[in-house]
Design a protein around this motif. Structure first.
Motif, PDB file in Angstrom:
ATOM      1  N   ALA A 198      55.626   1.678  31.006  1.00  0.00           N
ATOM      2  CA  ALA A 198      54.432   1.519  31.840  1.00  0.00           C
ATOM      3  C   ALA A 198      54.817   1.003  33.223  1.00  0.00           C
ATOM      4  CB  ALA A 198      53.452   0.565  31.167  1.00  0.00           C
ATOM      5  N   GLU A 199      55.699   0.017  33.275  1.00  0.00           N
ATOM      6  CA  GLU A 199      56.121  -0.516  34.570  1.00  0.00           C
ATOM      7  C   GLU A 199      56.970   0.497  35.338  1.00  0.00           C
ATOM      8  OE1 GLU A 199      57.798  -4.417  34.026  1.00  0.00           O
ATOM      9  OE2 GLU A 199      55.824  -5.307  33.616  1.00  0.00           O
ATOM     10  N   ASP A 200      57.699   1.331  34.616  1.00  0.00           N
ATOM     11  CA  ASP A 200      58.457   2.395  35.276  1.00  0.00           C
ATOM     12  C   ASP A 200      57.518   3.361  36.002  1.00  0.00           C
ATOM     13  OD1 ASP A 200      60.960   1.479  34.575  1.00  0.00           O
ATOM     14  OD2 ASP A 200      61.169   2.799  32.822  1.00  0.00           O
ATOM     15  N   VAL A 201      56.331   3.574  35.436  1.00  0.00           N
ATOM     16  CA  VAL A 201      55.329   4.424  36.102  1.00  0.00           C
ATOM     17  C   VAL A 201      54.994   3.845  37.472  1.00  0.00           C
ATOM     18  CG1 VAL A 201      52.935   5.215  36.047  1.00  0.00           C
ATOM     19  CG2 VAL A 201      54.333   5.339  33.969  1.00  0.00           C
ATOM     20  N   LEU A 202      54.761   2.540  37.525  1.00  0.00           N
ATOM     21  CA  LEU A 202      54.394   1.886  38.782  1.00  0.00           C
ATOM     22  C   LEU A 202      55.552   1.907  39.775  1.00  0.00           C
ATOM     23  CD1 LEU A 202      52.414  -1.174  37.349  1.00  0.00           C
ATOM     24  CD2 LEU A 202      51.539   1.062  38.072  1.00  0.00           C
ATOM     25  N   VAL A 203      56.757   1.672  39.282  1.00  0.00           N
ATOM     26  CA  VAL A 203      57.948   1.741  40.151  1.00  0.00           C
ATOM     27  C   VAL A 203      58.083   3.139  40.739  1.00  0.00           C
ATOM     28  CG1 VAL A 203      60.469   1.633  40.210  1.00  0.00           C
ATOM     29  CG2 VAL A 203      59.183  -0.104  38.953  1.00  0.00           C
ATOM     30  N   GLY A 204      57.849   4.150  39.904  1.00  0.00           N
ATOM     31  CA  GLY A 204      57.952   5.533  40.361  1.00  0.00           C
ATOM     32  C   GLY A 204      56.925   5.899  41.414  1.00  0.00           C
ATOM     33  N   LEU A 205      55.825   5.138  41.456  1.00  0.00           N
ATOM     34  CA  LEU A 205      54.785   5.376  42.463  1.00  0.00           C
ATOM     35  C   LEU A 205      55.014   4.541  43.724  1.00  0.00           C
ATOM     36  CD1 LEU A 205      51.661   5.526  40.116  1.00  0.00           C
ATOM     37  CD2 LEU A 205      52.684   7.427  41.383  1.00  0.00           C
ATOM     38  N   GLY A 206      56.162   3.869  43.772  1.00  0.00           N
ATOM     39  CA  GLY A 206      56.511   3.103  44.967  1.00  0.00           C
ATOM     40  C   GLY A 206      55.971   1.691  44.995  1.00  0.00           C
ATOM     41  N   ILE A 207      55.440   1.206  43.873  1.00  0.00           N
ATOM     42  CA  ILE A 207      54.939  -0.164  43.792  1.00  0.00           C
ATOM     43  C   ILE A 207      56.121  -1.059  43.447  1.00  0.00           C
ATOM     44  CG2 ILE A 207      53.322  -1.727  42.645  1.00  0.00           C
ATOM     45  CD1 ILE A 207      51.575   0.777  42.117  1.00  0.00           C
ATOM     46  N   LYS A 208      56.588  -1.799  44.418  1.00  0.00           N
ATOM     47  CA  LYS A 208      57.870  -2.510  44.292  1.00  0.00           C
ATOM     48  C   LYS A 208      57.781  -3.707  43.365  1.00  0.00           C
ATOM     49  CE  LYS A 208      61.687  -4.086  47.221  1.00  0.00           C
ATOM     50  NZ  LYS A 208      62.126  -4.354  48.619  1.00  0.00           N
ATOM     51  N   GLN A 209      56.672  -4.411  43.383  1.00  0.00           N
ATOM     52  CA  GLN A 209      56.540  -5.611  42.562  1.00  0.00           C
ATOM     53  C   GLN A 209      55.302  -5.511  41.702  1.00  0.00           C
ATOM     54  OE1 GLN A 209      56.428  -9.270  44.787  1.00  0.00           O
ATOM     55  NE2 GLN A 209      56.735 -10.543  42.991  1.00  0.00           N
ATOM     56  N   SER A 210      55.480  -5.612  40.393  1.00  0.00           N
ATOM     57  CA  SER A 210      54.341  -5.505  39.487  1.00  0.00           C
ATOM     58  C   SER A 210      54.697  -6.117  38.138  1.00  0.00           C
ATOM     59  CB  SER A 210      53.937  -4.035  39.278  1.00  0.00           C
ATOM     60  OG  SER A 210      54.949  -3.335  38.565  1.00  0.00           O
ATOM     61  N   ARG A 211      53.665  -6.415  37.370  1.00  0.00           N
ATOM     62  CA  ARG A 211      53.794  -6.786  35.968  1.00  0.00           C
ATOM     63  C   ARG A 211      52.681  -6.083  35.213  1.00  0.00           C
ATOM     64  NH1 ARG A 211      57.786  -8.546  37.800  1.00  0.00           N
ATOM     65  NH2 ARG A 211      58.716 -10.633  37.617  1.00  0.00           N
ATOM     66  N   VAL A 212      52.998  -5.577  34.036  1.00  0.00           N
ATOM     67  CA  VAL A 212      51.982  -5.061  33.129  1.00  0.00           C
ATOM     68  C   VAL A 212      51.885  -6.050  31.981  1.00  0.00           C
ATOM     69  CG1 VAL A 212      51.301  -3.202  31.575  1.00  0.00           C
ATOM     70  CG2 VAL A 212      52.416  -2.654  33.753  1.00  0.00           C
ATOM     71  N   ARG A 213      50.826  -6.851  31.990  1.00  0.00           N
ATOM     72  CA  ARG A 213      50.597  -7.847  30.936  1.00  0.00           C
ATOM     73  C   ARG A 213      49.776  -7.183  29.837  1.00  0.00           C
ATOM     74  NH1 ARG A 213      54.156 -11.731  33.019  1.00  0.00           N
ATOM     75  NH2 ARG A 213      53.527 -12.331  35.132  1.00  0.00           N
ATOM     76  N   VAL A 214      50.193  -7.370  28.609  1.00  0.00           N
ATOM     77  CA  VAL A 214      49.585  -6.637  27.492  1.00  0.00           C
ATOM     78  C   VAL A 214      48.771  -7.576  26.608  1.00  0.00           C
ATOM     79  CG1 VAL A 214      50.029  -5.195  25.475  1.00  0.00           C
ATOM     80  CG2 VAL A 214      51.462  -4.964  27.529  1.00  0.00           C
ATOM     81  N   HIS A 215      47.503  -7.216  26.408  1.00  0.00           N
ATOM     82  CA  HIS A 215      46.601  -7.964  25.532  1.00  0.00           C
ATOM     83  C   HIS A 215      46.031  -6.973  24.521  1.00  0.00           C
ATOM     84  CE1 HIS A 215      46.574 -11.313  28.521  1.00  0.00           C
ATOM     85  NE2 HIS A 215      46.697 -10.313  29.375  1.00  0.00           N
ATOM     86  N   GLY A 216      46.738  -6.772  23.418  1.00  0.00           N
ATOM     87  CA  GLY A 216      46.318  -5.780  22.443  1.00  0.00           C
ATOM     88  C   GLY A 216      46.414  -4.379  23.026  1.00  0.00           C
ATOM     89  N   ASP A 217      45.268  -3.689  23.107  1.00  0.00           N
ATOM     90  CA  ASP A 217      45.281  -2.332  23.669  1.00  0.00           C
ATOM     91  C   ASP A 217      44.892  -2.326  25.152  1.00  0.00           C
ATOM     92  OD1 ASP A 217      42.628  -2.959  23.356  1.00  0.00           O
ATOM     93  OD2 ASP A 217      42.082  -1.132  22.262  1.00  0.00           O
ATOM     94  N   ILE A 218      44.874  -3.511  25.771  1.00  0.00           N
ATOM     95  CA  ILE A 218      44.575  -3.640  27.207  1.00  0.00           C
ATOM     96  C   ILE A 218      45.864  -3.841  27.987  1.00  0.00           C
ATOM     97  CG2 ILE A 218      43.381  -4.980  28.979  1.00  0.00           C
ATOM     98  CD1 ILE A 218      41.384  -5.852  26.823  1.00  0.00           C
ATOM     99  N   ALA A 219      46.062  -3.042  29.006  1.00  0.00           N
ATOM    100  CA  ALA A 219      47.178  -3.215  29.934  1.00  0.00           C
ATOM    101  C   ALA A 219      46.617  -3.792  31.228  1.00  0.00           C
ATOM    102  CB  ALA A 219      47.866  -1.875  30.194  1.00  0.00           C
ATOM    103  N   ARG A 220      46.973  -5.048  31.525  1.00  0.00           N
ATOM    104  CA  ARG A 220      46.475  -5.735  32.720  1.00  0.00           C
ATOM    105  C   ARG A 220      47.557  -5.701  33.796  1.00  0.00           C
ATOM    106  NH1 ARG A 220      47.137 -11.098  34.192  1.00  0.00           N
ATOM    107  NH2 ARG A 220      47.825 -11.683  32.093  1.00  0.00           N
ATOM    108  N   ILE A 221      47.300  -4.979  34.862  1.00  0.00           N
ATOM    109  CA  ILE A 221      48.293  -4.774  35.906  1.00  0.00           C
ATOM    110  C   ILE A 221      48.181  -5.854  36.970  1.00  0.00           C
ATOM    111  CG2 ILE A 221      49.140  -3.192  37.685  1.00  0.00           C
ATOM    112  CD1 ILE A 221      47.900  -0.898  36.031  1.00  0.00           C
TER     113      ILE A 221
END
Length: 272
Positions: A198-221
């Motif tokens: 999931a974070e690789d998706v964001l990196v591939g879109l040019g988003i240099k700094q991110s976290r994908v926090r996971v709460h069950g089936d929720i991905a909080r970016i």
């Protein structure tokens, strides 16, 4: 650099007195700076070692190997097995201690094999004010933290790294993938792999700094606030939603507080 010369000199003196060292090398700004200075002071008396396991994004290992080649230092890759330890897998607030215990036990053995006197990490002076259970393992294994000992802060290390033209001087902070899950949520290999993709998706879109926090089936970016406008582009947000749902997340949200280090520690702060 003139104003930072005393701290840099203190760092060089400490490394010289150590004589030889195995450096825990993540590829980040702190350990890259330490690697550069130690290489200049100790030459062949310094080796870099990078951990490889399911809790570390594979792109970080690739970058660490690349930086080590650029700096011309001897670099070894060390396999660690955090997921074999139930204390780590159960994901308690002191999870980082068990992670560092696994890492430093293997680094200590590796240092002995190479006949190096010390193991060192890239902790800096700012780390004294953060919640870092892993520091207990640093103490138990006698690991040195030369940047912290020299009183160098993250900002100062970035300044010196930029002036030295080091490859990681502007790299955003990184952390292991286990930090993406709330304490008490068991750390599973497949979930670590999913959040990495999931974070690789964001990196591939040019988003240099991110976290994908996971709460069950929720991905909080989490992204810095200055990057939130990217998600207003329907094509980009649509691609993120589609690709995250393909990974198995049902709900994809953007945290309007933005990226902040250690956001999973916020419930602990409220309790205290």
């Amino acid at each position: 650099m003139v104003g930072l010369s005393p701290k840099l000199e203190s760092l060089e003196n400490a490394l010289s007195q150590m004589g030889s060292v195995l450096i825990a090398y993540s590829g980040g700004v702190d350990s890259t700076f330490l690697l550069k200075v130690a290489s200049g002071v100790l030459g062949d008396g310094m080796i870099a070692a990078t951990a490889s396991s399911a809790i570390h994004p594979s792109r970080e290992l690739v970058e660490a190997e690349k930086n080590a080649r650029i700096l011309g230092v001897k670099h070894v890759v060390l396999n660690t097995n955090e997921l074999d330890d139930e204390n780590f897998v159960s994901n308690p607030p002191e999870r980082c201690y068990y992670c560092k215990k696994e890492l430093f036990s293997k680094l200590t053995a590796l240092a002995k094999r190479y006949e190096l006197k010390y193991v060192a990490d890239g902790s800096n002076y700012d780390d004294l004010g953060d919640f870092r259970p892993g520091m207990r393992a640093v103490s138990e294994f006698g690991v040195r933290s030369p940047l912290k000992e020299a009183g160098l802060t993250k900002g100062e290390i970035r300044t010196l790294s930029r002036e030295m033209d080091l490859p990681a001087w502007d790299k955003p902070p990184q952390s292991c993938l286990a930090t993406r899950f709330p304490y008490g949520t068991r750390t599973a290999r497949e979930e670590l792999s999913k959040v990495e993709r999931a974070e690789d998706v964001l990196v591939g879109l040019g988003i240099k700094q991110s976290r994908v926090r996971v709460h069950g089936d929720i991905a909080r970016i989490e992204v810095p606030k200055q990057d939130m406008h990217v998600f207003l582009d329907e094509d980009i947000s649509g691609e993120i939603v589609d690709r995250f749902k393909a990974l198995g997340y049902t709900y994809i949200t953007l945290d309007i507080q933005g990226y902040r280090m250690g956001s999973m520690n916020e419930p602990l702060r409220r309790e205290s």
